[in-house]
Design a protein around this motif. Structure first.
Motif, PDB file in Angstrom:
ATOM      1  N   LYS A  82      50.765  50.697  62.541  1.00 47.38           N
ATOM      2  CA  LYS A  82      51.958  50.164  63.119  1.00 47.38           C
ATOM      3  C   LYS A  82      52.730  50.871  64.453  1.00 47.38           C
ATOM      4  O   LYS A  82      52.507  51.938  64.521  1.00 47.38           O
ATOM      5  CB  LYS A  82      53.109  50.058  62.123  1.00 47.38           C
TER       6      LYS A  82
ATOM      7  N   ARG B  64      51.657  42.852  53.925  1.00 49.34           N
ATOM      8  CA  ARG B  64      52.054  43.956  54.481  1.00 49.34           C
ATOM      9  C   ARG B  64      52.019  43.758  55.919  1.00 49.34           C
ATOM     10  O   ARG B  64      52.899  44.013  56.722  1.00 49.34           O
ATOM     11  CB  ARG B  64      51.195  45.050  54.205  1.00 49.34           C
TER      12      ARG B  64
ATOM     13  N   LEU C 299      55.139  43.791  58.765  1.00 49.37           N
ATOM     14  CA  LEU C 299      55.143  44.651  60.050  1.00 49.37           C
ATOM     15  C   LEU C 299      55.615  43.580  61.218  1.00 49.37           C
ATOM     16  O   LEU C 299      56.273  43.963  62.024  1.00 49.37           O
ATOM     17  CB  LEU C 299      53.919  45.374  60.287  1.00 49.37           C
TER      18      LEU C 299
ATOM     19  N   LEU D 167      54.364  51.397  55.280  1.00 47.46           N
ATOM     20  CA  LEU D 167      55.266  50.447  55.981  1.00 47.46           C
ATOM     21  C   LEU D 167      56.590  51.053  56.408  1.00 47.46           C
ATOM     22  O   LEU D 167      56.998  50.772  57.517  1.00 47.46           O
ATOM     23  CB  LEU D 167      55.700  49.400  54.964  1.00 47.46           C
TER      24      LEU D 167
END
Lengths: 351, 502
Positions: free
Chosen positions: B246, B441, B445, B467
């Motif tokens: 991320k 997930r 994001l 996360l």
């Protein structure tokens, strides 16, 4: 496809119910063929039979749709009987004292009958909203109060002194429901109400919320449906439908006055019909007509054969058991057979 | 010869769901044998067959080389097979020993010698080193201790094979470590442990052998050496697992603001949330960590509106929602509830009807005064179902026929396509397989990068670490820590959750 299957299951179950009852008739040394012939002749055989069948079916359709809408929304309104009586008594009283031209008077009286039913169901709604009382028990108990309250009204304040039984006076002749060669217009009101109810529950936003409440009330609540308001709405709406049945029974029936026992078993028959129809409004309509034919045919059966008309209650009960039982049994066994077939395929695929 | 031998086990659930497709499993004495696989791979079905809870469609089971029929759990127990379920089956108001002897009472003339029973139970507890007092009332025990009671119960019944179905799902990392020590000790005493988990690091830590299941078939059974988590995951899902990466978050303006929120329990009038303050800004994921039952549920429910707070304020997009009905809140909040069967879906309604929930409040789906625009609803649902990769046959189908992962995707698709800035997620991946978990997930994001404000409540610490941009730890209804997950390790958070540090 699904509809086709449902129709087939229903037809097969009804046929087997008739078969089971044929055996019972035979055991009593009567001829099932004669009995069913009479049942048909007086239920559907002529225009006279058909029109009286449709007249008999009218209150059943109302109470049936009332129960179906309530159950589909997860609201257990079992007060059709009381709501019908309250609608009938108000219409019967207003029909004696109200001065209106027939064309306006009839719809006004019918709607007032509906309101009386809605108000009676509204008592349960108030008890639910403010005292968290289960509508299941309150509507049920309100039936008894309605029963004796209406008998009281017909016995004392509004008694027709010339009558031999507790009954109100005859309503004004201009308020008699017009008919088409014996078929009361009330029947068409019933069909119309059923179709409107169908549209409402299937197509409108509110109807969508109601059905989702019936499926899973937590899902509906979290999703933003106005669960409390909707519950009140359903009680009022289904009370209104039952009330209409009562009002039309006075205007369109044969007595044109409130008499003890006028509600017959329409309330409970409606609940039964909704259960057989799996709370589907269209199916309720058909089962309403079907049970109307049975009720009417029963009279003829009693005329023509030695079988008493109470036998029809037995036939009804067998139909309910077979239809409801067959629905889940067929579902269960088809799935079971399919799983066996799948197992065979999987096992042979591995070898 | 293997101790327990299950061979060619098939199970077809009506009408045509193949749960097990010719699976073999052999268990030796004194081994820890893990069964891994995604959800729906057939792990639970397989062990439930061994425990007599489910009847196999075909196949045979041998114990010590002798063919046996196990048609219910009490027969399984007679054969020395015991199982600890995910949900504990204890009576909270009973003492530990009472729970343990329940159903196996040894009595004289119908009277139970309670002193003797407590003593016998305590002997077993001490023999295996469980450190529980047999006279404590169960409701006063922690979750981890209750789990021990379940295990002791099986030992009391002289279980030789102990099946543990995802035992660590309810435990903190520290408690899991303790459990593993006990399991290893049991193994030393000759017990066979069947360990079911989807946490691969745990499996690799304690197992002697590992059986991998995929889509109802056994992929392999292997010795626990020369194998690592990545290889194992690949066997489980049949392909490589991609890493979720991320970007740095770009928080914008405050979307959710909770000030001095306190909630009292209706039943006990005790404070279940006290003076909680937190905020979620656009473009960030804020995690809530804690041992289950420490106020997370009440926090989420007060935001959504099923619980009325005792005091405090809940503000979303500058609108005070503290007293607003659920209907009004749902015009500002996307919400994925923790239990999709309880409140996320109507399993017997159609897919379309499930997809349109909450959307039906929007003006765009209104047609005329009362009607709902079903045509528009249909095209929206179809598009959303495709966009979120839901595997389904028709929108008239009922969600009850879908797999768990697809059911959850229906919920997520519906809520995410509502398009509101605040997204509240309560255990969004609980009970899902690896592929679906990974998918959801990623979506979370994506939503963050699209500028949504996300509150994430999860019992899965890995998920929170992966996360969250910020993390609050909740304990006894209070926020006890505010952590940057990139700068903290999982054990520090575990310590806060347990209240070891302050």
């Amino acid at each position: 496809m699904k509809i086709f299957r449902r129709v087939i299951i229903s037809l097969l179950s009804i046929a087997s119910a008739f078969l089971i009852c044929a055996i019972l008739i035979k055991i009593q040394r009567n001829s099932p063929i004669e009995v069913y012939k009479a049942l048909y002749a007086y239920g559907l055989g002529s225009w006279f039979s058909l029109s009286s069948t449709l007249n008999t079916a009218t209150p059943l359709i109302f109470t049936g749709v009332s129960a179906a809408v309530a159950f589909a929304s997860g609201v257990i309104n079992l007060g059709q009987h009381g709501q019908l009586l309250m609608g009938a008594i108000l219409t019967a009283i207003l029909g004696v004292y109200l001065n209106l031209p027939g064309l306006i008077g009839i719809p006004v009286l019918v709607v007032f009958g509906g309101f009386a039913g809605a108000l009676w169901a509204g008592v349960a709604a108030v008890l639910k909203k403010f005292y968290r009382m289960d509508e299941f028990i309150s509507t049920l108990m309100l039936n008894f109060i309605a029963e004796y309250f209406t008998i009281y009204l017909a016995t004392y304040p509004f008694l027709d002194k010339k009558a031999y039984v507790p009954a109100t006076r005859l309503i004004k002749r201009i308020y008699f429901m017009p008919d088409v060669s014996g078929l009361s217009l009330a029947f068409f009101v019933a069909i119309f109400s059923a179709l409107i109810s169908y549209w409402y529950i299937k197509k409108t936003r509110s109807g969508y919320e109601l059905r989702m409440m019936g499926h899973n009330i937590n899902f509906a609540r979290i999703g933003g449906c106005s669960v409390e308001l909707n519950t009140t709405l359903v009680l009022l709406l289904t009370g209104f439908l039952s009330g209409l049945a009562g009002g039309l029974l006075i205007l369109g029936g044969t007595q044109h006055r409130f008499m003890k026992g006028i509600g017959a078993n329409f309330g409970w028959d409606g609940v039964m019909i909704a259960i057989i129809a799996n709370n589907s409004i269209i199916e309720t309509l058909f089962y309403g007509l079907f049970f109307g034919a049975l009720k009417n045919g029963a009279i003829g059966m009693e005329f023509e054969t030695a079988v008493p008309s109470e036998f029809i209650l037995l036939l009804q009960a067998v139909i309910v058991l077979v239809v409801v039982g067959a629905r889940s049994a067929i579902e269960y066994y088809t799935q079971w057979i399919r799983s066996l077939a799948k197992l065979k395929k999987v096992v042979s695929g591995n070898d | 010869m293997a101790f327990v031998e299950m061979s060619k086990i098939y199970k077809v659930y009506p009408p045509n769901v193949v749960a097990l497709n010719g699976v073999d499993l052999s268990l030796e004495r004194g081994e820890i044998h893990s069964i891994v696989g995604e959800n729906g791979a057939g792990k639970s079905t397989l062990v439930r067959i061994l425990y007599g809870m489910i009847k196999p469609s075909s196949g045979e089971i041998k114990i010590d080389g002798e063919k046996v029929q196990i048609s219910n759990p009490s027969e399984a127990m007679k054969l020395g097979i015991g199982m600890v379920h995910q949900e504990f089956m204890l009576i909270p108001s009973f003492k530990v020993f009472e729970n343990i002897i329940l159903g196996q009472e040894r009595s004289t003339l119908g009277f139970i010698n309670r002193k003797k029973a407590a003593k016998t139970v305590q002997q077993i507890i001490d023999q295996y080193g469980f450190g529980v007092d047999s006279n404590t009332v169960v409701s006063q025990l922690s979750v981890a201790a209750q789990q021990k009671v379940e295990i002791i119960k099986q030992l009391y019944k002289k279980a030789k094979v102990l099946i543990l179905d995802e035992p660590t799902a309810v435990l903190t990392p520290q408690e899991s470590d303790e459990l593993f020590e006990q399991i290893t000790r049991l193994k030393g005493q000759g017990k066979t442990i069947v360990f079911i988990s989807h946490k691969l690091d745990e499996v690799l830590k304690i197992s002697d052998r590992i059986t991998v299941l995929r889509k109802g078939q056994r992929v392999t059974t292997l010795e626990n050496k020369d194998v690592n988590a990545i290889e194992l995951a690949k066997m489980m899902i049949g392909r490589n697992l991609s890493q979720i990466s991320k970007r740095e978050s770009q928080p914008g303006k405050e979307v959710l603001s909770i000030k001095h929120l306190s909630v009292r329990s209706n039943r006990t009038n005790k404070e279940v949330l006290s003076n909680v303050n937190l905020s979620v800004r656009a473009g960030e994921i804020v995690g809530i960590a804690g041992v289950e039952g420490n106020g997370q549920y009440e926090l989420v429910q007060s935001i959504v509106g099923t619980i009325r707070p005792y005091s405090g304020e809940i503000i979303v997009n500058d609108t005070d929602l503290t007293q607003a009905p659920i209907r009004e809140r749902r015009k500002l909040i996307c919400y994925v509830p923790q239990d999709r069967k309880y409140s996320g879906l109507a399993l017997k309604a159609t897919m379309l009807e499930n997809m349109i929930m909450t959307h039906h409040l929007k003006d765009e789906f209104k047609k005329g005064l009362l009607a709902l625009d079903w045509k528009k609803a249909y095209s929206y649902a179809k598009q959303a179902a495709e966009q979120f990769d839901i595997l389904y046959r028709s929108l008239d189908e009922k969600p009850e026929v879908l797999s768990g992962g697809n059911q959850q995707k229906v919920v997520v698709a519906r809520e995410f396509s509502l398009g509101y800035t605040l997204i509240v997620l309560d255990q969004p991946t609980r009970g899902l397989d690896i592929a679906s978990t990974e998918y959801i997930r990623r979506l979370i994001l994506q939503m963050r990068d699209a500028g949504k404000a996300i509150l994430l409540v999860s019992a899965d610490l890995d998920e929170l670490m992966q996360l969250s941009d910020r993390l609050y730890v909740i304990k006894d209804g209070k926020i006890v820590a505010h952590i940057d997950p990139s700068k903290a390790d999982i054990h520090t958070i575990g310590n806060y959750m347990l209240g070891v540090v302050n």
